[in-house]
Scaffold this active site. Structure first.
Site, PDB file in Angstrom:
ATOM      1  N   GLU A 136       0.997  -1.044   0.003  1.00 36.45           N
ATOM      2  CA  GLU A 136      -0.035  -0.052  -0.128  1.00 36.45           C
ATOM      3  C   GLU A 136       0.882   1.587  -0.456  1.00 36.45           C
ATOM      4  OE1 GLU A 136      -0.269  -2.825   2.042  1.00 36.45           O
ATOM      5  OE2 GLU A 136      -2.177  -2.886   1.636  1.00 36.45           O
ATOM      6  N   HIS A 174     -11.227  -5.652   9.308  1.00 36.47           N
ATOM      7  CA  HIS A 174     -11.133  -4.917   7.647  1.00 36.47           C
ATOM      8  C   HIS A 174     -12.520  -4.590   8.398  1.00 36.47           C
ATOM      9  CE1 HIS A 174      -9.301  -8.912   6.909  1.00 36.47           C
ATOM     10  NE2 HIS A 174      -9.468  -8.433   5.340  1.00 36.47           N
TER      11      HIS A 174
END
Lengths: 377, 338
Positions: free
Chosen positions: B74, B143
């Site tokens: 990322e 998540h």
């Protein structure tokens, strides 16, 4: 290197021996044609840039000691690595520095006073890359710029601005980072992305031995140059105090990058002769003998010996000394003249478009400041 | 789930009912068709079309140059986007999940947010960072975070959180056109909720709006908490209380004017947000409303938020999440006897 061996040695490309003799070693053979592009005038330019920046470097450190700068970041000892690699770039290339590459900026057209202004504490960042030879901003967060460089290089591919077969036009990127920065995840990710997308890019790692007080051996068990192979790109270790090696190896890899042959990694072995910054005291962690070893391999002394062996005129050497003194004194004078911008400049350019919260805060601040002026009048 | 259908909308050939996921997909495709410099990249966004299928079909339509998979890193994605933006591109990057965006945080805070300022406005970062966020889908740990507070606390970033397919479409188009970087928070639990979308409708960043009229108290919500606010208002109506609902839509810039006018009209306010409440967007809203609307308030501003704990395991998330009953419970405390 044999599999499963602990021999991680790599050859070091060297064209100019420490005594100034031109004697390319075996590892340097493939790079000699690139050296041969250089003229006597280029050799003299190398010398001039190195001498001038070292004098400037000393002047800037003096300015810091005299309270004129908040901080100075010396480049003493790394002049050959920086001058040779910078000279290998072409006008269309983009340069992503770390924060010690003052001479690279200068050679790309940056006014060194822009660096002083930032370290005087008056600006953030401080210059516009497109107006300064595509020399991007210093990045104090280590290794972040390696990814920006890779993204920029991908943009070149996207634009079709590289690998057209015209070296006068094809663009490439060079990014500077160091032995300490190499441990950052961003550096590894940049190498992964660059190899994956085959970006037109050279990673120029100046291994100056020290990340502030931590030796390069704490960052890596292997020569950094070997890491490039692991990521899947061509890599070389060079004598970073040999300006010809720095030029020739960078020129080759930048040319290859421009021609669509992908990225490369160069590890330049050099030494941070000075402190990390003026806030640092290297006597606490470094041995005098180590420093003396490297001072004996000084890049300027080496090139001067080479030029003298080839019969350079004394008047040239004298002129360079004078130019260095003039450059440093001019930078000093102009640095002292730099004035603080208006106080409400801090609200400028946070966003491109007006932001209601900031508009309100700024209006309050201006009214508050004005209230003191009214009280005084 | 209560859907927002009460907004007047001109009849238009561009109106169509779709899910929020489809609306985001449509906005990406339309933006890419309009502007060749718009690039979409991230993890699994190419052949797969994203783990939520939000980028479905974009690679097939625009080619791998325009929509492509990246290595799984990322920070790398974000740092590369910075370099591309410097070189004239408009990257729209996907962080696969809220908590997966944290490795990119340094690039976002130090570079995406600050480059324009550091170059005196000359090098802008027209980057959109799409982040599926929030809980309510039974997701496993890491998540389900509501991470908006980290981003709104960073000057230089714009932060939006749509609650309807229409706003998702229109705000994403605005975000991609913006010269400033935008963190675009997509409520995962609303991805499959349907609503009508008019692709010709423009929604500027920074504009909150009243989505339900009411006179007794104002519920202030954004993203995941908007449907909760609407359901609470429905329930309150049955009990004889008229609750107004404001959907912020944008967190930065924050629309003081709309919120202040709404709260002053009712004199009572409850802020609803899924994120932990301490030092959060909800606390900022409560502080601003208290400072700016104090003379109009009949009661302290109340907040209904997630607890200040790690997001709960999937089978326990209902104990963590704000819901209608908690909102009504807060409304009940608004000093009605005054």
């Amino acid at each position: 290197m044999a599999a499963n061996s602990n021999d991680f040695s790599v050859p070091t490309v060297q064209l100019l021996a420490p005594d100034g003799t031109f004697a390319p070693n075996e590892a340097a053979e493939e790079f000699v044609p690139y050296f041969e592009r250089l003229t006597d005038a280029d050799h003299e330019r190398f010398y001039r840039e190195m001498v001038v920046i070292r004098r400037f470097d000393r002047e800037a450190a003096n300015l810091q000691r005299q309270g004129q700068l908040a901080l100075w970041v010396p480049s003493h000892g790394q002049e050959a690595a920086q001058v040779g690699s910078a000279f290998a770039t072409r006008p269309q290339d983009h340069i992503f520095p770390s924060y010690r590459e003052h001479v690279v900026g200068k050679m790309r057209g940056l006014d060194v006073v822009d660096v002083l202004r930032m370290l005087k504490g008056l600006t953030l960042g401080g210059w516009v890359p497109e107006e300064n030879g595509n020399f991007h901003l210093y990045t104090l967060v280590l290794a972040s710029q390696t990814l920006h460089a890779t993204g920029y290089a991908m943009g070149m591919q996207f634009d079709g601005a590289t690998a057209t077969g015209d070296p006068e036009r094809d663009e490439a990127v060079i990014v500077y980072f160091g032995d300490g920065a190499s441990s950052q995840g961003d550096a590894s990710e940049a190498l992964v992305f660059a190899a994956s997308y085959q970006t037109p890019q050279v990673f120029f790692l100046q291994n100056n031995g020290w990340a502030i007080s931590v030796p390069a051996s704490r960052q890596s068990r292997t020569p950094f140059a070997l890491r490039g192979h692991g990521f899947g790109m061509r890599s070389n270790r060079i004598d970073g105090n040999d300006v010809f090696a720095s030029y020739a190896v960078t020129a080759k890899h930048l040319d290859d990058a421009r021609a669509g042959r992908g990225p490369a990694l160069i590890e330049a072995m050099t030494y941070r002769v000075g402190a990390h910054t003026t806030a640092d005291d290297p006597t606490k962690y470094r041995l005098d003998a180590d420093l003396a070893d490297w001072v004996a391999k000084d890049p300027i002394v080496r090139l001067k010996a080479y030029l003298e062996n080839r019969g350079v005129a004394q008047s040239f050497l004298d002129d360079v000394e004078q130019e260095a003194a003039d450059f440093a004194s001019d930078a000093r004078k102009r640095a002292l003249e730099v004035v603080a911008p208006d106080q409400d400049v801090i609200f400028d350019n946070v966003y491109a478009e007006a932001n209601a919260t900031l508009v309100e805060e700024r209006a309050w601040f201006e009214a508050y400041e004005a209230s003191f002026e009214e009280a005084q009048s | 789930m209560t859907m927002i259908q009460d907004r007047p909308m001109a009849a238009s050939a561009n109106r169509e009912t779709m899910t929020m996921a489809t609306a985001v997909n449509r906005a990406l495709g339309d933006a890419m068709a309009d502007d060749d410099t718009v690039l979409v990249f991230g993890e699994d966004v190419g052949a797969l079309g994203g783990v939520f299928r939000v980028t479905d079909g974009l690679t097939a339509r625009f080619g791998e140059r325009r929509c492509f998979d990246t290595p799984l890193a990322e920070a790398g994605i974000m740092g590369m986007a910075v370099g591309m933006a410097m070189n004239g591109m408009r990257p729209v990057v996907e962080m696969q999940f809220d908590a997966f965006a944290y490795p990119a945080f340094e690039q976002v805070v130090s570079h995406v947010a600050k480059m324009g300022n550091r170059t005196r406005g000359r090098v802008r970062m027209p980057i959109v960072i799409r982040i599926p966020y929030g809980g309510g889908i039974g997701g496993v740990e890491h998540h389900c975070d509501s991470s908006e507070s980290y981003y709104v606390h960073t000057p230089g970033l714009l932060v939006v959180a749509p609650a309807t397919p229409q706003d998702a479409y229109s705000l994403l188009r605005s975000a991609i056109r913006s010269p400033d970087p935008v963190v675009f928070l997509e409520p995962k639990k609303l991805y499959w909720a349907k609503g009508e979308v008019d692709t010709s409708l423009e929604v500027p960043i920074g504009a909150a709006h009243v989505i339900r009229a009411g006179t007794d108290a104002t519920l202030i919500a954004y993203g995941t908490s908007v449907p909760i606010a609407l359901a609470a208002a429905d329930a309150a109506e049955e009990e004889g209380r008229s609750l107004q609902v404001v959907d912020l839509r944008s967190l930065t810039p924050y629309d003081d004017a709309t919120v202040d006018a709404a709260v002053r009209s009712t004199g009572r306010a409850v802020v609803i947000a899924e994120a932990p409440g301490f030092a959060s967007v909800s606390s900022e809203i409560a502080a601003r409303v208290s400072e700016r609307c104090f003379s109009w308030l009949e009661a302290p501003v109340r907040r209904v938020t997630g607890f200040d704990i790690p997001f709960a395991p999937p089978k326990l998330e209902r104990y963590y999440l704000p819901d209608v009953d908690r909102v009504l419970d807060a409304v009940d405390t608004l000093n009605w006897d005054a």
